[in-house]
Design a protein around this motif. Sequence first.
Motif, mmCIF file in Angstrom:
data_model
loop_
_atom_site.group_PDB
_atom_site.id
_atom_site.type_symbol
_atom_site.label_atom_id
_atom_site.label_comp_id
_atom_site.label_asym_id
_atom_site.label_seq_id
_atom_site.Cartn_x
_atom_site.Cartn_y
_atom_site.Cartn_z
ATOM 1 N N GLU A 167 -27.977 -15.569 -1.372
ATOM 2 C CA GLU A 167 -27.524 -14.746 -0.247
ATOM 3 C C GLU A 167 -28.083 -15.294 1.052
ATOM 4 O OE1 GLU A 167 -28.095 -10.559 -0.736
ATOM 5 O OE2 GLU A 167 -27.338 -10.558 -2.800
ATOM 6 N N THR A 226 -13.177 -17.961 -3.633
ATOM 7 C CA THR A 226 -13.840 -17.333 -2.497
ATOM 8 C C THR A 226 -12.878 -16.392 -1.800
ATOM 9 O OG1 THR A 226 -15.089 -17.708 -0.456
ATOM 10 C CG2 THR A 226 -13.252 -19.223 -0.898
ATOM 11 N N ALA A 230 -19.075 -7.324 -9.868
ATOM 12 C CA ALA A 230 -18.385 -6.555 -8.832
ATOM 13 C C ALA A 230 -17.897 -5.245 -9.448
ATOM 14 C CB ALA A 230 -17.215 -7.351 -8.264
ATOM 15 N N ARG A 271 -22.632 -14.643 0.342
ATOM 16 C CA ARG A 271 -23.094 -14.461 -1.035
ATOM 17 C C ARG A 271 -22.423 -15.493 -1.932
ATOM 18 N NH1 ARG A 271 -24.857 -9.793 -3.959
ATOM 19 N NH2 ARG A 271 -24.239 -9.744 -6.142
ATOM 20 N N THR A 276 -16.478 -12.565 2.303
ATOM 21 C CA THR A 276 -17.783 -13.200 2.484
ATOM 22 C C THR A 276 -18.461 -13.509 1.152
ATOM 23 O OG1 THR A 276 -18.849 -11.026 2.685
ATOM 24 C CG2 THR A 276 -18.125 -12.097 4.731
ATOM 25 N N SER A 277 -17.671 -13.590 0.076
ATOM 26 C CA SER A 277 -18.229 -13.881 -1.245
ATOM 27 C C SER A 277 -17.624 -15.155 -1.822
ATOM 28 C CB SER A 277 -17.980 -12.715 -2.212
ATOM 29 O OG SER A 277 -18.636 -11.538 -1.777
ATOM 30 N N TYR A 307 -17.588 -17.424 -5.630
ATOM 31 C CA TYR A 307 -17.908 -17.339 -7.056
ATOM 32 C C TYR A 307 -17.699 -18.689 -7.725
ATOM 33 C CZ TYR A 307 -17.075 -12.413 -5.887
ATOM 34 O OH TYR A 307 -17.103 -11.177 -5.305
ATOM 35 N N GLU A 336 -22.244 -16.453 -5.995
ATOM 36 C CA GLU A 336 -22.568 -16.213 -7.402
ATOM 37 C C GLU A 336 -22.166 -17.457 -8.174
ATOM 38 O OE1 GLU A 336 -21.050 -12.675 -9.163
ATOM 39 O OE2 GLU A 336 -21.460 -11.424 -7.408
ATOM 40 N N ALA A 382 -13.278 -8.449 -1.135
ATOM 41 C CA ALA A 382 -14.002 -9.671 -1.502
ATOM 42 C C ALA A 382 -13.797 -10.088 -2.948
ATOM 43 C CB ALA A 382 -15.491 -9.501 -1.219
ATOM 44 N N ASP A 383 -12.876 -9.430 -3.665
ATOM 45 C CA ASP A 383 -12.695 -9.708 -5.097
ATOM 46 C C ASP A 383 -11.422 -10.515 -5.328
ATOM 47 O OD1 ASP A 383 -12.290 -9.692 -7.852
ATOM 48 O OD2 ASP A 383 -13.192 -7.714 -8.088
ATOM 49 N N HIS A 431 -28.187 -15.195 -7.846
ATOM 50 C CA HIS A 431 -27.264 -15.253 -6.728
ATOM 51 C C HIS A 431 -27.962 -15.816 -5.494
ATOM 52 C CE1 HIS A 431 -24.971 -11.571 -8.587
ATOM 53 N NE2 HIS A 431 -24.850 -12.671 -9.314
#
Length: 383
Positions: free
Chosen positions: A171, A274, A113, A313, A277-278, A280, A315, A28-29, A169
Amino acid sequence: MTERLTVRVIDRVTRVQAAEWDALVPAADPFLRSAFLASVERSGAVGTAAGWAPGHVVVERAGKVVAALPTFLRTDSWGEYIFDHGWANAAHRAGIRYYPKLTSAVPFTPAAAGRVLGDPDHLPALVAGVEQVRLQAGASSHHVLFCSQAEATALAALGYTTRLGFQFHWEDEGFGDFDGFVGRLTSRRRKELLRERRQVREAGVEVRVHRGEDLSTGDWAAMHRFYRSTQHQHGQEGYLPERWWTEELPALPDTLVVLARRGGVPIAGALNFTRGTSLYGRYWGADEEVRGLHFEVCYHALVEWALQNGVKRVEAGAQGEHKLQRGFLPRLTYSAHRIADPRLHGAVTEFCGREAEAVRATVAEYMEHGPFSGGSAMRGEGA
């Protein structure tokens, strides 16, 4: 027989094959992937002249990278979002040199993260490698920013001091869709949010979310203009040069752009990333002021898109208590710090202890005054 580990330092991420590096990065990063780090290196946003000299530490077994810690030799603290200027000033008053220092982080990116790539069991080897770099460079300290809680705990066992912060954040609590999310807000917050969206529509502004690959050259040029406008409003030149926006960024994966147009002409936008599932949020800017537009572009449109696309999520960057009333709740963030001078390290440790108490109290107060009717089911890491 166990294969021998070797530790080395690389001056740019492309010293390791992209596929080999990316195999270590959490799914997810988007920021620690080879493509992103290489883009800021090639564009000049990162480098010795920029005060972000790469010195990434890697652990290898039989010639294969099994762990890495992206690290930079810093000559200042700008673009880190974990503010240590007070520590630098205290060091100066005490006759202790604070710069250069070593920082393990994503440049200009306060994404909360993990920072250790690959097998976490190799953290002691990575830290030993960082210490060798510190000694050779004459650096004062090592700082691991926006790491995970587990990494902060492991680093504490290696002599690092943990520092707490917090961000807001969003969620997904099983809202289903945007109407479900809005329906969970208190009556007051729900009315405010809907009014903000209505203000944008009534101003004749259309807001759409785009994958980066769908943008035109003109759209990317507009995004760079918006970024520059925001930086100038804050009296800054900005960390990311035009080359990054117009040459590197359009080729990056994982980009998501919210554009606001009036009469087909872009007047505002926000850059996001993105993966998995994250999602930013990073940079926002506008050519003109429209009531409610910032909140629509940076928060409401993103939350709606997240609910439509299985993102759990969001951020939306550092700071900003105004996010609370729009459904973003406070989450603890972690960083770890080790300073070679025992006097300064002791003072920083004492400060971080007092600060942590204040941070936890602030987060608890925000949670008591959250935007959801009947409270929230969110129980994230460290909350």
